[in-house]
Scaffold this active site. Structure first.
Site, short mmCIF file in Angstrom:
data_model
loop_
_atom_site.label_atom_id
_atom_site.label_comp_id
_atom_site.label_asym_id
_atom_site.label_seq_id
_atom_site.Cartn_x
_atom_site.Cartn_y
_atom_site.Cartn_z
N LYS A 33 0.83 -1.21 0.00
CA LYS A 33 0.00 0.00 0.00
C LYS A 33 0.86 1.26 0.00
CE LYS A 33 -4.22 -1.59 0.02
NZ LYS A 33 -4.34 -2.47 -1.12
N LYS A 72 -2.52 -11.72 -9.16
CA LYS A 72 -3.86 -12.18 -8.78
C LYS A 72 -4.98 -11.29 -9.31
CE LYS A 72 -4.12 -9.60 -4.51
NZ LYS A 72 -4.68 -9.44 -3.20
N LYS A 118 -9.46 -5.96 -7.29
CA LYS A 118 -10.23 -4.78 -7.69
C LYS A 118 -9.33 -3.62 -8.08
CE LYS A 118 -12.69 -5.52 -3.86
NZ LYS A 118 -13.80 -6.09 -3.13
P1 TYM Z 1 -10.61 -8.61 0.48
O1 TYM Z 1 -11.82 -7.78 0.58
O2 TYM Z 1 -9.42 -8.09 -0.26
O3 TYM Z 1 -10.93 -10.00 -0.12
C1 TYM Z 1 -11.96 -10.80 0.44
C2 TYM Z 1 -11.61 -12.27 0.36
O4 TYM Z 1 -11.37 -12.64 -0.97
C3 TYM Z 1 -10.11 -13.26 -1.08
N1 TYM Z 1 -9.48 -12.92 -2.36
C4 TYM Z 1 -8.90 -13.81 -3.16
N2 TYM Z 1 -8.72 -15.14 -3.02
C5 TYM Z 1 -8.11 -15.78 -4.03
N3 TYM Z 1 -7.65 -15.17 -5.16
C6 TYM Z 1 -7.81 -13.84 -5.34
N4 TYM Z 1 -7.40 -13.26 -6.44
C7 TYM Z 1 -8.45 -13.10 -4.30
N5 TYM Z 1 -8.76 -11.79 -4.14
C8 TYM Z 1 -9.39 -11.70 -2.94
C9 TYM Z 1 -9.28 -12.72 0.07
O5 TYM Z 1 -8.24 -13.60 0.41
C10 TYM Z 1 -10.32 -12.62 1.15
O6 TYM Z 1 -10.49 -13.84 1.80
N6 TYM Z 1 -8.54 -8.13 4.94
C11 TYM Z 1 -9.59 -8.81 4.23
C12 TYM Z 1 -10.97 -8.56 4.81
C13 TYM Z 1 -11.06 -8.84 6.26
C14 TYM Z 1 -11.07 -10.12 6.90
C15 TYM Z 1 -11.16 -9.85 8.28
C16 TYM Z 1 -11.00 -11.42 6.44
C17 TYM Z 1 -11.17 -7.88 7.22
N7 TYM Z 1 -11.22 -8.51 8.44
C18 TYM Z 1 -11.19 -10.88 9.23
C19 TYM Z 1 -11.01 -12.45 7.38
C20 TYM Z 1 -11.12 -12.18 8.74
C21 TYM Z 1 -9.57 -8.30 2.80
O7 TYM Z 1 -9.09 -7.25 2.50
O8 TYM Z 1 -10.17 -9.08 1.94
#
Ligand code: TYM
Length: 331
Positions: free
Chosen positions: A111, A194, A197
């Site tokens: 970031k 990967k 967004k």
């Molecule tokens: P976020 O919003 O970026 O993504 C949500 C979930 O989708 C998965 N993901 C992917 N998995 C495989 N391949 C990809 N290309 C891919 N892109 C996204 C992410 O691994 C995630 O599981 N920090 C987290 C949100 C969060 C969270 C938590 C998760 C906040 N608090 C507590 C678990 C427990 C996040 O930014 O996910």
């Protein structure tokens, strides 16, 4: 019964990375565990501090959770900011989280590179808030994609540190979970890395994309001029498309195109056409439900209200106990 927590940031619509990395596991887990699935709107402010439509984004994720098959009668679905106890636990955990370890986190370093003009404290302490999300319900399993592995390790560090400092065994350890043998990484369509967004519209296929848009995106995916030697290793853009095919297509289809590649007979036009059709079929059931659920605002507000109540009940018990452990007392 073991407790499960997971969330997705409310930065807009869900893509296939979110779906295959996380949401599909949520749907399966709800039958076997005590599940809490939330929409991480506090977290979204770390990258989008002044969102155009915060509520609209939260609503979109809620709609897509439901369309994907998360059942509010089985799992607790809630919006993170409806549970302010999470923010209180975040505050407590922040007192025992150290600059050095936070600065070393890969996602923080990414970031700093991607938004150098907004390196805010929320970005630095992002993993602490995530630990609070998990610890607030004393979860042991967290269904996430591969990119969240380091955050889970940090959540264990913060929970264990709390236990050590306050001489208790209050928080259990939580681990990243997937029904497949490894955590999933869904590649994007732009030839590198990967699906995400922030990598641009063309890189990601969204659950809400129309059939036409899916076809267009896949046909435009980065490839190359084709193999020139039999059995040659696949360069990243081609490997990524094969990885996507492994996720959405049948084994027979995958093997068929893999053999054509190895014999230098593959035609990328046919390969992509098949990939797009299989993506369309795999996501059809979700796409079909999105519009109907979106129109039912009464249902959405009922789901969010019931979820908030259930999540707050569990969270306030934890906060009460944590306050007591630390030593806060009322007069
Ligand atoms: P976020 O919003 O970026 O993504 C949500 C979930 O989708 C998965 N993901 C992917 N998995 C495989 N391949 C990809 N290309 C891919 N892109 C996204 C992410 O691994 C995630 O599981 N920090 C987290 C949100 C969060 C969270 C938590 C998760 C906040 N608090 C507590 C678990 C427990 C996040 O930014 O996910």
């Amino acid at each position: 019964m073991e407790t499960v927590v997971s969330g997705i940031r409310s930065t807009g619509k869900l893509h296939l990375g979110n779906y295959y990395g996380a949401v599909q596991n949520f749907v399966k887990m709800q039958h076997e565990y005590n599940c809490y699935f939330f929409i991480a709107d506090y977290h979204s402010l770390t990258t989008h501090p002044t969102p155009d439509d915060l509520h609209g984004n939260v609503k979109q994720v809620l709609i897509e959770y439901l369309a994907a098959g998360i059942d509010p009668e089985k799992a607790t679905i809630y919006v993170q900011s409806d549970v302010p106890q999470i923010a209180e636990l975040y505050l407590f955990l922040n007192m025992n989280a150290y600059m050095g370890e936070l600065e070393r986190s890969t996602s923080f370093k990414d970031k700093v590179r991607s938004q150098p003009d907004n390196v805010n404290a929320g970005l630095l302490t992002y993993p602490v808030l995530m630990a609070a999300d998990i610890l607030i319900h004393k979860a042991t399993k967290v269904p996430v994609g591969k990119d969240q592995e380091q955050h889970l390790e940090m959540a264990r560090t913060f929970g264990n540190r709390f236990n050590r400092l306050y001489n208790t065994e209050y928080f259990p350890e939580s681990f990243a979970f997937s029904f497949s043998d490894k955590l999933v990484k869904v590649p994007g369509l732009d030839g590198k890395g990967k699906m995400g967004k922030s990598e641009g519209e063309a890189n990601a296929v969204y659950l809400s994309d129309s059939v036409e848009v899916i076809r267009k995106k896949v046909m435009r995916a980065v490839s190359d001029s084709g193999p020139t030697e039999e059995n040659q290793p696949k360069p990243e853009p081609i490997q990524n498309l094969f990885d996507l095919m492994k996720i959405v297509s049948s084994t027979d289809t995958y093997t068929h195109f893999d053999e054509l590649y190895n014999k230098c007979q593959i035609r990328y036009g046919d390969f992509k056409k098949q990939l797009a059709e299989d993506m369309i079929i795999a996501t059809e059931p979700v796409r079909e439900k999105i519009n109907a659920i979106a129109a039912d605002t009464e249902y959405l507000s009922k789901v969010a209200k019931i979820g908030a109540e259930k999540a707050r009940e569990s969270a306030s018990k934890t906060i009460r106990e944590v306050r007591e452990i630390i030593g806060f007392r009322s007069f």
